[in-house]
Design a protein around this motif. Structure first.
Motif, short mmCIF file in Angstrom:
data_model
loop_
_atom_site.label_atom_id
_atom_site.label_comp_id
_atom_site.label_asym_id
_atom_site.label_seq_id
_atom_site.Cartn_x
_atom_site.Cartn_y
_atom_site.Cartn_z
N ARG A 1 12.35 4.83 -13.51
CA ARG A 1 12.93 4.40 -12.10
C ARG A 1 11.67 3.82 -11.13
NH1 ARG A 1 13.47 9.18 -8.31
NH2 ARG A 1 12.49 10.91 -9.14
N ASP A 2 10.43 4.06 -12.00
CA ASP A 2 9.17 3.53 -11.05
C ASP A 2 9.03 2.14 -11.69
OD1 ASP A 2 7.53 6.64 -11.83
OD2 ASP A 2 8.88 6.14 -10.11
N SER A 3 9.79 1.63 -12.58
CA SER A 3 9.63 0.27 -13.22
C SER A 3 9.99 -0.70 -11.95
CB SER A 3 10.50 0.08 -14.33
OG SER A 3 10.18 0.92 -15.30
N ALA A 4 8.77 -1.57 -11.86
CA ALA A 4 8.83 -2.44 -10.68
C ALA A 4 7.71 -3.32 -10.75
CB ALA A 4 9.02 -1.69 -9.50
N VAL A 5 7.53 -4.36 -9.80
CA VAL A 5 6.34 -5.11 -9.72
C VAL A 5 5.64 -4.49 -8.40
CG1 VAL A 5 5.19 -7.38 -9.21
CG2 VAL A 5 7.27 -7.11 -10.76
N TYR A 6 4.46 -4.16 -8.39
CA TYR A 6 3.77 -3.48 -7.50
C TYR A 6 2.90 -4.52 -6.81
CZ TYR A 6 5.78 0.95 -8.76
OH TYR A 6 6.55 1.83 -8.96
N PHE A 7 2.97 -4.75 -5.55
CA PHE A 7 1.87 -5.77 -5.03
C PHE A 7 0.93 -5.23 -3.92
CE2 PHE A 7 3.45 -9.67 -6.35
CZ PHE A 7 4.99 -9.73 -6.43
N CYS A 8 -0.23 -5.59 -4.02
CA CYS A 8 -1.12 -5.29 -2.87
C CYS A 8 -1.46 -6.63 -2.14
CB CYS A 8 -2.55 -5.06 -3.64
SG CYS A 8 -3.98 -4.59 -2.60
N ALA A 9 -1.54 -6.22 -0.60
CA ALA A 9 -1.90 -7.36 0.15
C ALA A 9 -3.07 -6.89 1.03
CB ALA A 9 -0.63 -7.64 0.79
N SER A 10 -3.46 -8.01 1.70
CA SER A 10 -4.56 -7.58 2.65
C SER A 10 -4.68 -8.59 3.93
CB SER A 10 -6.09 -7.70 1.95
OG SER A 10 -6.18 -8.99 1.76
N THR A 11 -5.18 -8.30 4.89
CA THR A 11 -5.26 -9.13 6.07
C THR A 11 -6.29 -8.47 6.95
OG1 THR A 11 -3.82 -9.86 7.77
CG2 THR A 11 -3.71 -7.26 7.49
N LEU A 12 -6.59 -9.42 8.01
CA LEU A 12 -7.64 -8.85 8.99
C LEU A 12 -7.03 -8.41 10.11
CD1 LEU A 12 -10.62 -8.90 9.88
CD2 LEU A 12 -10.26 -10.99 10.77
N ALA A 13 -6.98 -7.05 10.34
CA ALA A 13 -6.30 -6.17 11.46
C ALA A 13 -6.76 -6.90 12.75
CB ALA A 13 -6.39 -4.83 11.37
N GLY A 14 -5.83 -7.26 13.69
CA GLY A 14 -6.38 -7.74 14.94
C GLY A 14 -6.32 -8.96 14.86
N GLY A 15 -6.48 -9.71 13.70
CA GLY A 15 -6.42 -11.24 13.70
C GLY A 15 -5.00 -11.73 14.08
N ILE A 16 -4.92 -13.09 14.40
CA ILE A 16 -3.60 -13.47 15.17
C ILE A 16 -2.78 -13.47 14.05
CG2 ILE A 16 -2.45 -15.75 15.83
CD1 ILE A 16 -5.16 -16.49 16.94
N GLY A 17 -1.69 -12.82 14.30
CA GLY A 17 -0.30 -12.59 13.47
C GLY A 17 -0.61 -11.57 12.47
N GLY A 18 -1.66 -11.48 11.94
CA GLY A 18 -1.91 -10.58 10.87
C GLY A 18 -1.08 -10.92 9.58
N GLU A 19 -1.33 -12.13 9.25
CA GLU A 19 -0.53 -12.48 8.02
C GLU A 19 -1.11 -11.87 6.84
OE1 GLU A 19 -0.69 -16.24 10.88
OE2 GLU A 19 -2.13 -14.68 10.02
N LEU A 20 -0.31 -11.32 5.95
CA LEU A 20 -0.40 -10.79 4.71
C LEU A 20 -0.71 -11.82 3.66
CD1 LEU A 20 1.88 -7.87 4.81
CD2 LEU A 20 -0.49 -7.70 5.70
#
Lengths: 115, 113
Positions: free
Chosen positions: A85-104
């Motif tokens: 049941r762990d079968s899935a696609v795992y994504f990592c994402a990053s952003t600059l916290a405090g930046g405008i909007g914090g888009e991932l």
């Protein structure tokens, strides 16, 4: 500039085996996120870090899942022992916290299949 | 937990047609984001919206932040085959941190040449 880098892109393993997924965030970003994507549940946030510190791990399904961020340029998501049941696609994402909007910004994902 | 209602779930359209999809929430958001995911890839940010009523374009894409702060729509004009993919909306709660980004279930777009 290099984006978020994840490895492996694909992993097939047997139930009970340990799985380690790796992520290198975009240089300069100080927030890192791990998501899981399935057809049934869509994108689910598992855990996120600010400045290498775990802030919210309430999305981690159970104790079999653990995540670490030993430094600003590397994070791991570990599943031990793995289950089908762990079968899935795992994504990592990053952003600059405090930046405008914090888009991932997302990596290309690690597709995990547990047999 | 909190959810976004994204519709439609899927669309099958002819090349050249316009497309419209939307997201609604029971909660107020202060940020709306629209992402596109190609097969085998991670989501890529298309448009970001930060103010109620804001209307923003990115090429053939136009998105609006609803005046009630509880909805957003994305329009694609004159669709082309490379528009195929899954489109996700994402919203952030008022005063929430990046960890409060909530994703919709996605709209799968198919374009027939």
């Amino acid at each position: 500039d290099a984006g978020v880098i994840q490895s492996p892109r694909h992993e097939v393993t047997e139930m009970g085996q340990e799985v380690t997924l790796r992520c290198k965030p975009i240089s300069g970003h100080n927030s890192l996120f791990w998501y899981r994507q399935t057809m049934m549940r869509g994108l689910e946030l598992l855990i996120y870090f600010n400045n290498n510190v775990p802030i919210d791990d309430s999305g981690m399904p159970e104790d079999r899942f653990s995540a670490k961020m030993p430094n600003a340029s590397f994070s791991t998501l570990k599943i031990q022992p793995s289950e089908p049941r762990d079968s899935a696609v795992y994504f990592c994402a990053s952003t600059l916290a405090g930046g405008i909007g914090g888009e991932l910004f997302f990596g290309e994902g690690s597709r995990l299949t547990v047999l | 937990g909190q959810q976004l209602n994204q519709s439609p779930q899927s669309m099958f359209i002819q090349e050249g047609e316009d497309v419209s999809m939307n997201c609604t929430s029971s909660s107020i958001f202060n940020t709306w984001l629209w992402y596109k995911q190609d097969p085998g890839e991670g989501p890529v940010l298309l448009i970001a919206l930060y103010k109620a009523g804001e209307l923003t374009s990115n090429g053939r894409l136009t998105a609006q932040f609803g005046i009630t702060r509880k909805d957003s729509f994305l329009n694609i004009s004159a669709s082309i085959p490379s528009d195929v993919g899954i489109y996700f909306c994402a919203g952030r709660n008022y005063g929430g941190s990046q960890g409060n980004l909530i994703f919709g279930k996605g709209t799968k777009l198919s374009v027939k040449p």
